[in-house]
Design a protein around this motif. Structure first.
Motif, short mmCIF file in Angstrom:
data_model
loop_
_atom_site.label_atom_id
_atom_site.label_comp_id
_atom_site.label_asym_id
_atom_site.label_seq_id
_atom_site.Cartn_x
_atom_site.Cartn_y
_atom_site.Cartn_z
N LEU A 1 0.83 -1.29 -0.21
CA LEU A 1 -0.06 0.13 -0.08
C LEU A 1 0.86 1.71 0.12
O LEU A 1 0.37 2.44 -0.79
CB LEU A 1 -0.81 0.44 1.08
CG LEU A 1 -1.70 1.08 1.52
CD1 LEU A 1 -2.62 1.25 0.02
CD2 LEU A 1 -2.53 1.08 2.88
N SER A 2 2.44 1.52 0.40
CA SER A 2 2.65 2.69 0.91
C SER A 2 2.95 2.93 -0.51
O SER A 2 4.36 3.99 -0.53
CB SER A 2 4.14 2.23 1.82
OG SER A 2 4.74 1.69 2.04
N GLU B 1 -2.48 11.23 -14.55
CA GLU B 1 -3.20 9.87 -14.08
C GLU B 1 -3.48 9.71 -12.28
O GLU B 1 -3.85 8.70 -12.33
CB GLU B 1 -3.13 9.23 -15.04
CG GLU B 1 -3.97 9.37 -16.51
CD GLU B 1 -5.16 10.14 -16.80
OE1 GLU B 1 -5.98 9.38 -15.97
OE2 GLU B 1 -5.41 11.10 -16.81
N ASN B 2 -2.66 10.32 -11.23
CA ASN B 2 -2.36 10.28 -9.83
C ASN B 2 -2.88 11.42 -9.78
O ASN B 2 -4.34 11.89 -10.32
CB ASN B 2 -0.90 10.08 -9.60
CG ASN B 2 0.22 8.97 -10.53
OD1 ASN B 2 -0.12 8.01 -10.38
ND2 ASN B 2 1.19 10.54 -10.97
N SER B 3 -3.73 10.89 -8.47
CA SER B 3 -4.09 11.31 -7.98
C SER B 3 -4.21 11.99 -6.58
O SER B 3 -3.74 11.36 -5.96
CB SER B 3 -6.41 11.10 -7.59
OG SER B 3 -6.60 10.29 -8.48
N ALA C 1 7.02 2.89 -10.89
CA ALA C 1 6.11 3.07 -12.09
C ALA C 1 4.88 2.32 -12.25
O ALA C 1 4.04 2.00 -13.20
CB ALA C 1 6.66 1.28 -12.80
N ILE C 2 4.17 1.93 -11.25
CA ILE C 2 2.99 1.95 -10.48
C ILE C 2 1.98 3.43 -10.71
O ILE C 2 2.15 4.45 -10.73
CB ILE C 2 3.17 1.39 -9.18
CG1 ILE C 2 3.51 0.55 -8.53
CG2 ILE C 2 0.94 1.41 -8.86
CD1 ILE C 2 3.36 0.71 -7.52
#
Length: 257
Positions: free
Chosen positions: A73-74, A190-192, A156-157
């Motif tokens: 999760l981190s 495209e991250n939040s 790279a996630i």
């Protein structure tokens, strides 16, 4: 990205959050605003899985957030707290490197140093990297922790999420804008981001969505144009205001008084 339904939170017998719904899509910048005591920071802590009370319905990437492996999760989400220790017996670069702990066991790798240095450059603290953290000003410490939190998500996630609780505290005007530009650059990939802000005009300028809170409940939710009305703001803050169009970017501009 993240969906929370009917979030409730009590401390002893005092209700802090009352049936709050939150939904955030990939690439969105959500600003949580509201008067002191509205429950903004508490909501952020619940969403970030730091406060567990009852059966909270919080889905992160279509999976109950409580079911995630902590280390995994981190790498998908990080959180900036408004309460960071003022006494950390480390150099600045070592504090920023703490954000890379999920990625190595004993010694940082080359990519960890690259992530650390990149964020120190972006937050304008690279020249402070060898300084004792405890000798810094409040604003400099704030930028160190912003570097740490953002370096944590340098991977790279796809579709990562950052929570930031009042990240502009102690920052001068220049670095307030630089911090918000860093967050916006992150969401443009495209991250939040979910950010607690006090400055409504900065929220109107940078955020895609606004969550206005009052007394632990959602007072309004939507775009800045939808939320920042004189009626909504005056009701939430119990203080008169006027809304006009910003002369540069046409966003809502709030004038109190």
């Amino acid at each position: 990205m993240i969906k929370a339904h009917q979030i409730n939170y009590k401390h002893r017998e005092f209700s802090i959050l009352d049936e709050v719904d939150v939904s955030l899509e990939n690439g969105e910048f959500l600003a949580i605003v509201g008067p002191n005591g509205a429950g903004k920071s508490s909501l952020l802590s619940v969403l970030a899985n730091e406060v567990k009370q009852g059966k909270q319905k919080i889905l992160f990437k279509h999976k109950q957030i409580s079911e995630w492996n902590v280390r995994e999760l981190s790498m998908h989400k990080s959180k900036f707290s408004q309460h960071n220790s003022n006494e950390i017996p480390l150099q600045v670069k070592d504090v920023v490197m703490m954000g890379r702990y999920p990625y190595f066991e004993s010694q940082p790798k080359q990519e960890d140093h690259v992530a650390m240095n990149t964020m120190m450059y972006e937050t304008d603290i690279y020249h402070l990297k060898d300084r004792d953290y405890n000798t810094l000003s409040g604003g400099e410490k704030q930028r160190v922790h912003l570097s740490r939190v953002m370096a944590q998500l340098d991977n790279a996630i796809d579709h990562k999420l950052v929570f930031l609780d009042e990240p502009l505290n102690n920052l001068d005007v220049k670095h307030q804008y630089k911090a918000l530009e860093i967050i916006r650059k992150f969401t443009h990939k495209e991250n939040s981001a979910i950010v607690v802000l006090h400055d409504l005009n900065l929220a109107a300028q940078f955020a895609d969505k606004i969550l206005l809170m009052k007394a632990g409940r959602v007072a309004a939710y939507g775009t800045p144009e939808e939320v920042f009305t004189a009626e909504n703001i005056s009701s939430a803050y119990n203080f008169p205001c006027t809304i006009c169009e910003h002369p540069v970017n046409a966003n809502p501009m709030i004038i109190f008084g």
